[in-house]
Design an enzyme around this catalytic site. Structure first.
Site, mmCIF file in Angstrom:
data_model
loop_
_atom_site.group_PDB
_atom_site.id
_atom_site.type_symbol
_atom_site.label_atom_id
_atom_site.label_comp_id
_atom_site.label_asym_id
_atom_site.label_seq_id
_atom_site.Cartn_x
_atom_site.Cartn_y
_atom_site.Cartn_z
ATOM 1 C CG HIS A 1 -5.479 2.011 5.083
ATOM 2 N ND1 HIS A 1 -5.053 3.022 5.994
ATOM 3 C CD2 HIS A 1 -4.696 1.042 5.151
ATOM 4 C CE1 HIS A 1 -4.226 2.862 6.375
ATOM 5 N NE2 HIS A 1 -3.542 1.745 5.751
ATOM 6 N N GLY B 1 3.003 -1.001 4.217
ATOM 7 C CA GLY B 1 3.030 0.414 4.063
ATOM 8 C C GLY B 1 4.326 0.804 3.558
ATOM 9 N N GLY B 2 4.857 1.608 4.583
ATOM 10 C CA GLY B 2 6.401 1.974 4.409
ATOM 11 C C GLY B 2 7.275 1.033 3.763
ATOM 12 C CG ASN C 1 -1.813 1.300 1.501
ATOM 13 O OD1 ASN C 1 -1.824 2.035 0.449
ATOM 14 N ND2 ASN C 1 -2.185 1.508 2.597
ATOM 15 C CD1 TRP C 2 3.601 0.921 -2.927
ATOM 16 C CD2 TRP C 2 3.313 2.021 -4.748
ATOM 17 N NE1 TRP C 2 4.071 0.282 -3.734
ATOM 18 C CE2 TRP C 2 4.113 0.937 -4.958
ATOM 19 C CE3 TRP C 2 3.268 2.822 -5.906
ATOM 20 C CZ2 TRP C 2 4.686 0.434 -6.052
ATOM 21 C CZ3 TRP C 2 3.829 2.617 -7.230
ATOM 22 C CH2 TRP C 2 4.491 1.258 -7.211
ATOM 23 C CE LYS C 3 -0.043 3.628 4.811
ATOM 24 N NZ LYS C 3 0.070 3.606 6.209
ATOM 25 C CD GLU D 1 -2.562 5.935 6.724
ATOM 26 O OE1 GLU D 1 -2.892 5.881 5.472
ATOM 27 O OE2 GLU D 1 -1.736 5.289 7.269
ATOM 28 N N GLY E 1 2.467 2.444 10.703
ATOM 29 C CA GLY E 1 3.556 3.461 10.482
ATOM 30 C C GLY E 1 4.336 3.933 11.898
ATOM 31 C CD GLU F 1 -3.302 -2.360 7.545
ATOM 32 O OE1 GLU F 1 -2.070 -2.567 6.802
ATOM 33 O OE2 GLU F 1 -3.983 -1.355 7.191
ATOM 34 C CB SER G 1 5.294 -1.524 11.936
ATOM 35 O OG SER G 1 4.987 -0.336 12.052
HETATM 36 P P1 PGA Z 1 2.944 0.413 7.431
HETATM 37 O O1 PGA Z 1 1.606 0.642 6.902
HETATM 38 O O2 PGA Z 1 3.552 -0.866 7.020
HETATM 39 O O3 PGA Z 1 3.761 1.590 7.167
HETATM 40 O O4 PGA Z 1 2.642 0.309 8.987
HETATM 41 C C1 PGA Z 1 0.791 -0.409 6.579
HETATM 42 C C2 PGA Z 1 -0.585 0.037 6.139
HETATM 43 O O5 PGA Z 1 -1.074 1.070 6.511
HETATM 44 O O6 PGA Z 1 -1.065 -0.844 5.515
#
Ligand code: PGA
Length: 250
Positions: free
Chosen positions: A95, A234-235, A9-11, A97, A173, A167, A213
């Site tokens: 998600h 994500g990251g 997930n590149w956001k 966010e 993050g 999640e 993470s």
């Molecule tokens: P993260 O994000 O790996 O940077 O913690 C995961 C996500 O939000 O899907």
């Protein structure tokens, strides 16, 4: 046996040029390896160009969000049919966010899931509790509420098309990952709940991903857990070499 799913997930990261470069290099690095299901979710603007860069490869393309309506006066929004035409196979729905920064509640997320499935796209449906909810002992109730309201009206066949991602909000993050045992406990709870609603067979076939993470360092241990079928990253999905290390975990 569910083939492990590794989704990136590149956001709100990467320009079109950066996204195409990533997709081209990932495709090359992955080669013909097909024991892992690999998904990437670029921003809307890069979807079509990445779809072209991935044409003929087993890597699947996901969007990060959609609007639930078919079309109309929804300035700034994108429909399921538009995503499908752009080359998407999947959509991330719910998600944390989207829930916290953009006010999406379970009912809205439910409509988004239905729109995704109606278009023949695969939802990656996210659930997860906050730290305050966990510390108050409310994790099971929160997760079950998100499942119950989020999956309202969905049939067992719909569930067969759906991927679920657990999640924990406190792990996204933050560098603070759930321990494999903590994650497994919630994955088990989700699978048991699915079993009660849709039958044990469906529940056993549903891929449940862990997200929060995930890195090359912790992926192997997470994947030893019986109810963890993959990761939503994500990251650590933004760099080809790092993402490949996660895909190739042993
Ligand atoms: P993260 O994000 O790996 O940077 O913690 C995961 C996500 O939000 O899907």
């Amino acid at each position: 046996m569910i083939r492990p799913v590794i989704a990136g997930n590149w956001k709100m990261n990467k320009t079109i040029a950066e996204a195409v470069d990533f997709a081209t290099r990932l495709r090359e690095a992955l080669g013909s390896r097909d024991d892992r299901e690999v998904i990437i979710a670029p921003p809307f603007t890069a979807l079509q160009a990445v779809a072209e860069a991935l044409r003929g490869s087993p890597i699947r393309l996901a969007a990060q969000n959609l609007h639930e309506a078919e079309k109309g006066a929804y300035t700034g929004e994108v429909s399921a049919a538009m995503l499908s035409e752009a080359g998407c196979a999947c959509v991330i729905v719910g998600h944390s966010e989207r829930r916290t920064l953009f006010g999406e509640g379970n009912e809205r997320i439910n409509r988004k899931l239905q729109a995704t499935l109606t278009e023949g796209l695969q939802p990656i449906f996210c659930v997860g509790e906050t730290l305050a909810e966990r510390e108050a002992g409310r994790m099971p109730a929160v997760i079950e509420g998100q499942l119950k309201e989020g999956l309202n009206h969905l049939t067992a066949d719909d569930i067969g098309e759906t991927v679920i991602a657990y999640e924990p909000v406190w792990a996204i993050g933050t560098g603070r990952t759930a321990s494999p045992g903590q994650a497994q406990e919630v994955h088990r709870l989700i699978r048991d709940w699915l079993g009660q609603q849709y039958g044990a067979g469906r529940a056993a076939e549903t891929a449940i991903l862990y997200g929060g993470s995930v890195t090359p360092k912790n992926i192997s241990e997470l994947m030893t857990q019986p109810d963890i079928n993959g990761a939503l990253v994500g990251g650590a999905s933004l760099d080809v070499a790092t993402f490949m290390e996660i895909i190739q975990y042993q």
